[in-house]
Design a protein around this motif. Structure first.
Motif, PDB file in Angstrom:
ATOM      1  N   PHE A  41       0.862  -1.187   0.000  1.00  0.00           N
ATOM      2  CA  PHE A  41       0.000   0.000   0.000  1.00  0.00           C
ATOM      3  C   PHE A  41       0.892   1.229   0.000  1.00  0.00           C
ATOM      4  CE2 PHE A  41      -2.031   3.330   2.698  1.00  0.00           C
ATOM      5  CZ  PHE A  41      -3.199   3.542   1.989  1.00  0.00           C
ATOM      6  N   ILE A  42       0.571   2.221  -0.815  1.00  0.00           N
ATOM      7  CA  ILE A  42       1.324   3.474  -0.761  1.00  0.00           C
ATOM      8  C   ILE A  42       0.359   4.650  -0.621  1.00  0.00           C
ATOM      9  CG2 ILE A  42       3.482   2.755  -1.869  1.00  0.00           C
ATOM     10  CD1 ILE A  42       2.436   3.738  -4.550  1.00  0.00           C
ATOM     11  N   ALA A  43       0.765   5.599   0.228  1.00  0.00           N
ATOM     12  CA  ALA A  43      -0.080   6.765   0.496  1.00  0.00           C
ATOM     13  C   ALA A  43       0.691   8.041   0.161  1.00  0.00           C
ATOM     14  CB  ALA A  43      -0.523   6.765   1.955  1.00  0.00           C
ATOM     15  N   PRO A  44       0.575   8.506  -1.086  1.00  0.00           N
ATOM     16  CA  PRO A  44       1.223   9.770  -1.484  1.00  0.00           C
ATOM     17  C   PRO A  44       0.409  10.958  -0.964  1.00  0.00           C
ATOM     18  CG  PRO A  44       0.356   8.532  -3.393  1.00  0.00           C
ATOM     19  CD  PRO A  44      -0.200   7.913  -2.167  1.00  0.00           C
ATOM     20  N   PRO A  45       0.974  12.160  -1.057  1.00  0.00           N
ATOM     21  CA  PRO A  45       0.162  13.334  -0.715  1.00  0.00           C
ATOM     22  C   PRO A  45      -1.018  13.459  -1.683  1.00  0.00           C
ATOM     23  CG  PRO A  45       2.387  13.970  -1.449  1.00  0.00           C
ATOM     24  CD  PRO A  45       2.343  12.478  -1.440  1.00  0.00           C
ATOM     25  N   PHE A  46      -2.052  14.161  -1.262  1.00  0.00           N
ATOM     26  CA  PHE A  46      -3.262  14.304  -2.088  1.00  0.00           C
ATOM     27  C   PHE A  46      -2.926  14.791  -3.496  1.00  0.00           C
ATOM     28  CE2 PHE A  46      -5.687  15.019   2.049  1.00  0.00           C
ATOM     29  CZ  PHE A  46      -6.278  13.770   2.005  1.00  0.00           C
ATOM     30  N   THR A  47      -1.958  15.713  -3.591  1.00  0.00           N
ATOM     31  CA  THR A  47      -1.637  16.322  -4.886  1.00  0.00           C
ATOM     32  C   THR A  47      -1.148  15.299  -5.909  1.00  0.00           C
ATOM     33  OG1 THR A  47       0.502  16.793  -3.906  1.00  0.00           O
ATOM     34  CG2 THR A  47      -1.077  18.616  -4.008  1.00  0.00           C
ATOM     35  N   LEU A  48      -0.594  14.181  -5.429  1.00  0.00           N
ATOM     36  CA  LEU A  48      -0.041  13.183  -6.353  1.00  0.00           C
ATOM     37  C   LEU A  48      -0.955  11.981  -6.550  1.00  0.00           C
ATOM     38  CD1 LEU A  48       3.708  13.032  -5.225  1.00  0.00           C
ATOM     39  CD2 LEU A  48       2.714  14.277  -7.132  1.00  0.00           C
ATOM     40  N   LEU A  49      -2.042  11.944  -5.796  1.00  0.00           N
ATOM     41  CA  LEU A  49      -2.851  10.715  -5.791  1.00  0.00           C
ATOM     42  C   LEU A  49      -3.310  10.290  -7.179  1.00  0.00           C
ATOM     43  CD1 LEU A  49      -5.141  10.758  -2.644  1.00  0.00           C
ATOM     44  CD2 LEU A  49      -3.615   8.925  -3.407  1.00  0.00           C
ATOM     45  N   SER A  50      -3.820  11.250  -7.916  1.00  0.00           N
ATOM     46  CA  SER A  50      -4.382  10.909  -9.214  1.00  0.00           C
ATOM     47  C   SER A  50      -3.314  10.277 -10.117  1.00  0.00           C
ATOM     48  CB  SER A  50      -4.953  12.182  -9.824  1.00  0.00           C
ATOM     49  OG  SER A  50      -5.366  11.939 -11.095  1.00  0.00           O
ATOM     50  N   LYS A  51      -2.144  10.897 -10.159  1.00  0.00           N
ATOM     51  CA  LYS A  51      -1.057  10.388 -11.027  1.00  0.00           C
ATOM     52  C   LYS A  51      -0.524   9.048 -10.510  1.00  0.00           C
ATOM     53  CE  LYS A  51       0.762  14.022 -13.817  1.00  0.00           C
ATOM     54  NZ  LYS A  51      -0.136  15.166 -13.681  1.00  0.00           N
ATOM     55  N   VAL A  52      -0.446   8.911  -9.196  1.00  0.00           N
ATOM     56  CA  VAL A  52       0.078   7.651  -8.644  1.00  0.00           C
ATOM     57  C   VAL A  52      -0.926   6.511  -8.860  1.00  0.00           C
ATOM     58  CG1 VAL A  52       0.754   6.489  -6.492  1.00  0.00           C
ATOM     59  CG2 VAL A  52       1.669   8.743  -7.029  1.00  0.00           C
ATOM     60  N   VAL A  53      -2.211   6.807  -8.722  1.00  0.00           N
ATOM     61  CA  VAL A  53      -3.233   5.786  -9.002  1.00  0.00           C
ATOM     62  C   VAL A  53      -3.075   5.310 -10.448  1.00  0.00           C
ATOM     63  CG1 VAL A  53      -5.726   5.454  -9.378  1.00  0.00           C
ATOM     64  CG2 VAL A  53      -4.934   6.488  -7.262  1.00  0.00           C
ATOM     65  N   GLU A  54      -2.893   6.257 -11.339  1.00  0.00           N
ATOM     66  CA  GLU A  54      -2.744   5.944 -12.767  1.00  0.00           C
ATOM     67  C   GLU A  54      -1.472   5.116 -13.014  1.00  0.00           C
ATOM     68  OE1 GLU A  54      -4.953   6.576 -15.019  1.00  0.00           O
ATOM     69  OE2 GLU A  54      -3.711   5.776 -16.656  1.00  0.00           O
ATOM     70  N   THR A  55      -0.379   5.523 -12.383  1.00  0.00           N
ATOM     71  CA  THR A  55       0.910   4.842 -12.583  1.00  0.00           C
ATOM     72  C   THR A  55       0.880   3.412 -12.039  1.00  0.00           C
ATOM     73  OG1 THR A  55       1.997   6.986 -12.341  1.00  0.00           O
ATOM     74  CG2 THR A  55       3.405   5.050 -12.146  1.00  0.00           C
ATOM     75  N   ALA A  56       0.218   3.249 -10.895  1.00  0.00           N
ATOM     76  CA  ALA A  56       0.231   1.924 -10.232  1.00  0.00           C
ATOM     77  C   ALA A  56      -0.896   1.016 -10.710  1.00  0.00           C
ATOM     78  CB  ALA A  56       0.145   2.104  -8.723  1.00  0.00           C
ATOM     79  N   LYS A  57      -1.711   1.536 -11.637  1.00  0.00           N
ATOM     80  CA  LYS A  57      -2.872   0.799 -12.134  1.00  0.00           C
ATOM     81  C   LYS A  57      -2.492  -0.611 -12.588  1.00  0.00           C
ATOM     82  CE  LYS A  57      -6.578   2.165 -15.242  1.00  0.00           C
ATOM     83  NZ  LYS A  57      -6.831   3.214 -16.214  1.00  0.00           N
ATOM     84  N   GLU A  58      -3.266  -1.562 -12.157  1.00  0.00           N
ATOM     85  CA  GLU A  58      -3.066  -2.968 -12.543  1.00  0.00           C
ATOM     86  C   GLU A  58      -1.737  -3.567 -12.086  1.00  0.00           C
ATOM     87  OE1 GLU A  58      -4.264  -3.078 -16.669  1.00  0.00           O
ATOM     88  OE2 GLU A  58      -6.202  -2.317 -15.974  1.00  0.00           O
ATOM     89  N   SER A  59      -1.029  -2.862 -11.190  1.00  0.00           N
ATOM     90  CA  SER A  59       0.212  -3.448 -10.653  1.00  0.00           C
ATOM     91  C   SER A  59      -0.124  -4.323  -9.450  1.00  0.00           C
ATOM     92  CB  SER A  59       1.160  -2.341 -10.192  1.00  0.00           C
ATOM     93  OG  SER A  59       0.608  -1.664  -9.064  1.00  0.00           O
ATOM     94  N   GLY A  60      -1.289  -4.108  -8.878  1.00  0.00           N
ATOM     95  CA  GLY A  60      -1.659  -4.838  -7.662  1.00  0.00           C
ATOM     96  C   GLY A  60      -1.341  -4.033  -6.410  1.00  0.00           C
ATOM     97  N   ILE A  61      -0.622  -2.919  -6.575  1.00  0.00           N
ATOM     98  CA  ILE A  61      -0.344  -2.063  -5.405  1.00  0.00           C
ATOM     99  C   ILE A  61      -1.606  -1.273  -5.078  1.00  0.00           C
ATOM    100  CG2 ILE A  61       1.019  -0.111  -4.545  1.00  0.00           C
ATOM    101  CD1 ILE A  61       3.352  -1.069  -6.184  1.00  0.00           C
ATOM    102  N   TRP A  62      -1.859  -1.183  -3.818  1.00  0.00           N
ATOM    103  CA  TRP A  62      -3.031  -0.516  -3.294  1.00  0.00           C
ATOM    104  C   TRP A  62      -2.620   0.927  -2.988  1.00  0.00           C
ATOM    105  CZ3 TRP A  62      -4.252  -1.524   2.493  1.00  0.00           C
ATOM    106  CH2 TRP A  62      -5.591  -1.367   2.780  1.00  0.00           C
ATOM    107  N   VAL A  63      -3.339   1.906  -3.549  1.00  0.00           N
ATOM    108  CA  VAL A  63      -2.973   3.320  -3.351  1.00  0.00           C
ATOM    109  C   VAL A  63      -4.048   4.006  -2.520  1.00  0.00           C
ATOM    110  CG1 VAL A  63      -2.460   5.509  -4.532  1.00  0.00           C
ATOM    111  CG2 VAL A  63      -1.799   3.348  -5.601  1.00  0.00           C
ATOM    112  N   GLY A  64      -3.648   4.920  -1.638  1.00  0.00           N
ATOM    113  CA  GLY A  64      -4.667   5.585  -0.835  1.00  0.00           C
ATOM    114  C   GLY A  64      -4.207   6.892  -0.234  1.00  0.00           C
TER     115      GLY A  64
END
Ligand code: PEP
Length: 253
Positions: A41-64
């Motif tokens: 699980f990775i928890a970036p700052p709010f400002t990066l969430l959208s890009k990190v969700v996109e980057t980690a898509k389908e990797s199996g990593i849980w973003v929040g």
């Protein structure tokens, strides 16, 4: 058998380029595992969430998120609701981190309300608890942790939806850690406390993380304790190599 969870709290760190590179580095590594034996699980700052969700898509990593509002929407300037996190593609959120409790006056009641709102929105929740140095030195660790659990964990919380992170405040970002005996003692106590609140079966299944100066050199020892089901990592989650080295201790476990 409880699965291990390796969670990274980036705190207020990272601009677009670094954040995306970090998420990409971790996603590429996690993707190489055909059947990962641990969750990430990775928890970036709010400002990066959208890009990190996109980057980690389908990797199996849980973003929040690192925090959320207790409200779904409305006149709460500057806040971000769990419904918004869910809408963005987040899978979870951290609530009750000691920095939120200290810097923003978040009480157990507030943490519990946030956890309830997040669960209602369909997010997994990591609820943080932990004593200050003064409380530890006064011999109050178990009392403090016990009352934070009682006050912050929603009634009827289920394993798989709620994770508890024990983070002694004095160990966060200081390079200091409790002894492994102390960590195990608190974790066993938390499980016992959760059994009283949620039932033995739920308590046995619920993942309990340790957080506070976890690094590659101490991860294996901490993560091999019987009641430690993973780590919540701050500083060492900001570098792909360090965070992956911590996670890698679970590859052959
Ligand atoms: C944290 O902030 O959740 C944390 C555990 O930080 P660090 O690993 O840097 O001590």
């Amino acid at each position: 058998m409880r699965r291990k969870l390796i969670a990274g709290n980036w705190k207020m760190n990272g601009l677009t380029q670094d954040g995306v590179a970090l998420a990409k580095g971790l996603s590429d590594l996690y993707r190489t595992l055909t059947k990962p034996s641990f969750d990430m699980f990775i928890a970036p700052p709010f400002t990066l969430l959208s890009k990190v969700v996109e980057t980690a898509k389908e990797s199996g990593i849980w973003v929040g998120g690192q925090d959320c509002s207790m409200y779904d929407s409305g006149a709460h300037t500057g806040d971000v609701s769990p419904v918004m996190l869910k809408d963005l593609g987040c899978g979870g959120v951290i609530v009750g981190h000691s920095e939120r409790r200290a810097d923003h006056g978040e009480t157990n009641d507030i943490v519990k309300a946030k956890a309830e709102a997040a669960l209602k929105a369909g997010l997994g929740v990591i609820i943080c608890v932990g004593e200050t140095l003064a409380e530890r030195e006064a011999g109050k660790t178990l009392d403090v942790v016990g009352s934070q659990i009682k006050g912050s964990v929603p009634e009827g919380a289920k394993a798989g939806h709620v994770v508890i992170a024990y983070e002694p405040v004095w160990a966060i970002g200081t390079g200091k850690t409790p002894t492994t005996d102390d960590v195990q003692e608190v974790h066993a106590f938390m499980r016992q406390k959760l059994a009283g609140l949620l039932g033995e079966e739920t308590a046995q299944q619920m993942q309990l993380l340790y957080g506070g100066s976890v690094k590659p050199s101490n991860a294996k020892e901490l993560l091999s304790l019987p009641d430690v089901d993973g780590a919540l990592v701050g500083g060492a989650s900001l570098k792909v190599d360090d965070f992956w080295a911590i996670a890698s201790t679970q590859l052959s476990a």
